[in-house]
Design a protein around this motif. Structure first.
Motif, short mmCIF file in Angstrom:
data_model
loop_
_atom_site.label_atom_id
_atom_site.label_comp_id
_atom_site.label_asym_id
_atom_site.label_seq_id
_atom_site.Cartn_x
_atom_site.Cartn_y
_atom_site.Cartn_z
N LEU A 101 0.83 -1.21 0.00
CA LEU A 101 0.00 0.00 0.00
C LEU A 101 0.86 1.25 0.00
CD1 LEU A 101 -2.60 1.59 0.22
CD2 LEU A 101 -2.66 1.08 2.68
N ILE A 102 1.93 1.26 0.78
CA ILE A 102 2.80 2.45 0.82
C ILE A 102 3.46 2.67 -0.53
CG2 ILE A 102 4.87 3.43 1.88
CD1 ILE A 102 4.05 1.95 4.47
N THR A 103 3.89 1.59 -1.17
CA THR A 103 4.48 1.71 -2.51
C THR A 103 3.47 2.25 -3.50
OG1 THR A 103 5.99 -0.14 -2.06
CG2 THR A 103 5.65 0.46 -4.36
N ALA A 104 2.23 1.74 -3.42
CA ALA A 104 1.16 2.23 -4.29
C ALA A 104 0.87 3.70 -4.02
CB ALA A 104 -0.10 1.40 -4.08
N PHE A 105 0.84 4.07 -2.75
CA PHE A 105 0.58 5.46 -2.37
C PHE A 105 1.64 6.39 -2.96
CE2 PHE A 105 1.55 8.76 0.91
CZ PHE A 105 0.44 9.57 0.67
N ALA A 106 2.89 5.97 -2.92
CA ALA A 106 3.97 6.78 -3.46
C ALA A 106 3.86 6.96 -4.97
CB ALA A 106 5.32 6.15 -3.11
N ALA A 107 3.15 6.04 -5.63
CA ALA A 107 3.00 6.10 -7.08
C ALA A 107 1.78 6.90 -7.53
CB ALA A 107 2.91 4.68 -7.65
N LEU A 108 0.95 7.37 -6.60
CA LEU A 108 -0.25 8.13 -6.96
C LEU A 108 0.14 9.46 -7.61
CD1 LEU A 108 -2.58 7.63 -3.86
CD2 LEU A 108 -2.86 6.64 -6.13
N PRO A 109 -0.63 9.88 -8.62
CA PRO A 109 -0.33 11.17 -9.26
C PRO A 109 -0.57 12.38 -8.36
CG PRO A 109 -2.36 10.21 -10.14
CD PRO A 109 -1.72 9.17 -9.30
N ASP A 110 -1.47 12.25 -7.39
CA ASP A 110 -1.75 13.34 -6.45
C ASP A 110 -0.64 13.40 -5.39
OD1 ASP A 110 -2.68 15.18 -4.66
OD2 ASP A 110 -4.66 14.27 -4.38
N ARG A 111 0.26 14.34 -5.52
CA ARG A 111 1.39 14.45 -4.61
C ARG A 111 1.07 15.18 -3.32
NH1 ARG A 111 4.58 10.41 -5.93
NH2 ARG A 111 4.86 10.30 -8.20
N ASP A 112 -0.20 15.56 -3.18
CA ASP A 112 -0.64 16.18 -1.93
C ASP A 112 -1.48 15.22 -1.09
OD1 ASP A 112 0.56 18.68 -2.40
OD2 ASP A 112 -1.08 19.22 -3.76
N ALA A 113 -1.80 14.05 -1.63
CA ALA A 113 -2.62 13.08 -0.90
C ALA A 113 -1.88 12.59 0.34
CB ALA A 113 -2.95 11.90 -1.82
N ARG A 114 -2.64 12.16 1.32
CA ARG A 114 -2.07 11.65 2.56
C ARG A 114 -2.59 10.24 2.84
NH1 ARG A 114 -2.95 17.25 6.05
NH2 ARG A 114 -0.98 18.24 5.46
N LEU A 115 -1.79 9.46 3.55
CA LEU A 115 -2.15 8.08 3.89
C LEU A 115 -2.03 7.89 5.40
CD1 LEU A 115 -2.73 5.05 3.29
CD2 LEU A 115 -0.27 4.77 2.90
N ILE A 116 -3.10 7.35 6.00
CA ILE A 116 -3.10 7.01 7.42
C ILE A 116 -3.39 5.52 7.56
CG2 ILE A 116 -4.08 7.50 9.69
CD1 ILE A 116 -5.29 10.07 8.45
N ILE A 117 -2.58 4.81 8.31
CA ILE A 117 -2.85 3.41 8.64
C ILE A 117 -3.07 3.31 10.14
CG2 ILE A 117 -2.02 1.04 8.59
CD1 ILE A 117 -0.31 1.76 6.17
N PHE A 118 -4.28 2.96 10.53
CA PHE A 118 -4.61 2.81 11.95
C PHE A 118 -4.33 1.38 12.40
CE2 PHE A 118 -7.33 6.29 10.49
CZ PHE A 118 -7.09 7.26 11.46
N GLY A 119 -3.51 1.22 13.42
CA GLY A 119 -3.19 -0.10 13.93
C GLY A 119 -1.81 -0.10 14.56
N GLU A 120 -1.50 -1.23 15.19
CA GLU A 120 -0.19 -1.41 15.80
C GLU A 120 0.38 -2.76 15.40
OE1 GLU A 120 1.91 0.34 17.18
OE2 GLU A 120 0.89 2.09 18.00
N GLY A 121 1.69 -2.92 15.57
CA GLY A 121 2.28 -4.20 15.25
C GLY A 121 3.78 -4.12 15.08
N ALA A 122 4.36 -5.26 14.77
CA ALA A 122 5.82 -5.40 14.74
C ALA A 122 6.48 -4.66 13.58
CB ALA A 122 6.18 -6.89 14.67
N LEU A 123 5.71 -4.32 12.54
CA LEU A 123 6.32 -3.70 11.35
C LEU A 123 6.33 -2.19 11.38
CD1 LEU A 123 5.00 -5.93 8.40
CD2 LEU A 123 7.11 -6.14 9.72
N ARG A 124 5.99 -1.58 12.51
CA ARG A 124 5.91 -0.13 12.58
C ARG A 124 7.19 0.54 12.06
NH1 ARG A 124 4.01 4.49 14.95
NH2 ARG A 124 2.07 3.50 15.55
N ALA A 125 8.33 0.16 12.60
CA ALA A 125 9.59 0.81 12.21
C ALA A 125 9.89 0.60 10.73
CB ALA A 125 10.73 0.27 13.07
N GLU A 126 9.63 -0.62 10.23
CA GLU A 126 9.91 -0.91 8.82
C GLU A 126 9.04 -0.08 7.89
OE1 GLU A 126 9.94 -5.02 7.67
OE2 GLU A 126 10.77 -5.65 9.60
N LEU A 127 7.76 0.08 8.24
CA LEU A 127 6.84 0.84 7.39
C LEU A 127 7.21 2.33 7.40
CD1 LEU A 127 3.46 -0.90 8.33
CD2 LEU A 127 4.88 -1.27 6.29
N LEU A 128 7.60 2.84 8.55
CA LEU A 128 8.03 4.24 8.62
C LEU A 128 9.29 4.47 7.79
CD1 LEU A 128 7.40 4.98 12.40
CD2 LEU A 128 6.15 5.95 10.46
#
Length: 370
Positions: free
Chosen positions: A214-241
């Motif tokens: 999803l983050i890779t897809a978000f980075a590819a969106l043509p709208d460079r002002d769009a924002r992405l929020i992922i609600f949740g917790e887990g072991a991959l927090r640092a990797e996703l950031l």
């Protein structure tokens, strides 16, 4: 009135735990006497359990060590039906029911794609439970209750379970009056005071949920002002950031943790995305549909294809395909928000508590009424 028992590990933040708490309430609403037993105890959803549901905590340090206490409880308390949820809990419940002479009244349920889920938890005892569960499922008198047709088929296709060893019951995801309810106010600043497009996702920060895609897809969106929020917790927090930083979208990406009212956050967003690699019956997708917010989902095993009627309700894209996911998100953002709103609400309505509880009552006691 039937006397019913639900057996869980605890009431932690997982989807299965949330659904079992909702099911307990729905069964009480249908006129039944319901007890929810936890092999250990506690969890975030314990505070939200309907006060009419009787709560029992065995306080076992591990699920497997709860067998003696659960056996004693089942011997001392007679129920018309007993329902266990999650594979390792199912195994414990089967052993305890056999020892207590209540196996004929025990039903177990699978909440996820068994062939995928069995590889997720590295704990030795949990892995052993996944090894022995299919054999036990062939031996117990009642079929395994699965949350979707896909979960049932996966269990048959990839284990010793046979067609006659499975049945299906829908999750009680939504309140019966969900159409009439006004969403609460979102708490996230990007949604409370919107200044542009906001995309949201909800779930554990774990490989299963495909948030890296999803983050890779978000980075590819043509709208460079769009924002992405992922609600949740887990072991991959640092990797996703770190991934968001590497892709240059860190300033437009946020991981705020669990949301107190995820429906309020989703209702205020411009698009909800389910990017999972596998599911059972994704409750977050149903909840998103119930808000009327446009959604996009992966065609993962299992659940989204069924919920979204093969893509008629909302777009389905291949798993782990960020380009296709970005295109689908961009398409949803380019069309009027309310274009298929009614279709989304109608698809969600199948998972209202009053409807779903009837499928459980039929599976548990052979009658869709109490």
């Amino acid at each position: 009135m039937k006397k019913l028992l639900i057996i869980l590990h605890d009431l932690s933040a997982g989807g299965a735990e949330k659904m079992m708490a909702r099911l307990a309430k729905a069964l009480v609403d249908a006129g039944n006497d319901v007890t929810l037993l936890m092999l250990t105890g506690g969890g975030i959803h314990a505070a939200h359990l309907d006060p009419r549901v009787k709560k029992v905590e065995l306080h076992s340090p591990r699920s497997v060590r709860a067998v003696p206490a659960l056996t004693r409880f089942l011997r001392a308390n007679r129920f018309d039906a007993q329902l266990a949820a999650l594979t390792h809990v199912n195994v414990v419940a089967i052993v305890a029911a056999a020892l207590s002479g209540t196996l004929a009244r025990l039903h177990v349920s699978e909440r996820n794609a068994f062939s995928h889920d069995r590889h997720v938890n590295p704990d030795f005892m949990v892995r052993m439970a996944y090894r022995v569960a299919p054999l036990l499922y062939r031996m117990i008198p009642n079929p395994v209750i699965c949350v979707s047709r896909g979960v049932a088929q996966d269990l048959v296709d990839t284990t010793l379970a046979r067609r006659q060893d499975v049945t299906i019951a829908d999750n009680p995801v939504l309140d019966n009056d969900f159409r009439e309810k006004t969403p609460g106010l979102p708490r996230h600043r990007w949604l409370l005071e919107k200044s542009g497009t906001v995309i949201v996702a909800v779930g554990r920060l774990a490989p299963q949920k495909g948030f890296d895609t999803l983050i890779t897809a978000f980075a590819a969106l043509p709208d460079r002002d769009a924002r992405l929020i992922i609600f949740g917790e887990g072991a991959l927090r640092a990797e996703l950031l770190e991934q968001a930083k590497q892709l240059g979208v860190a300033e437009r990406f946020d991981l705020p943790g669990y949301a107190d009212d995820p429906l309020a956050e989703v209702a205020a967003a411009d698009c909800f995305v389910l990017s999972s690699r596998f599911e059972g019956s994704p409750n977050a997708l149903v909840e998103a549909l119930s808000t009327g917010t446009p959604v996009v989902a992966t065609r993962c095993p299992h659940g989204p294809q069924d919920i979204l009627v093969g893509g008629l309700v909302a777009p389905l894209v291949a798993v782990d395909d960020p380009i296709a996911l970005a295109q689908a998100i961009a398409e949803q953002l380019s069309i009027p928000r309310d274009l298929q709103r009614q279709s989304r609400l109608d698809a969600a309505a199948r998972f209202m508590s009053a409807s779903a509880v009837q499928t459980y009552l039929k599976a548990l006691i052979g009658s869709p009424s109490s």
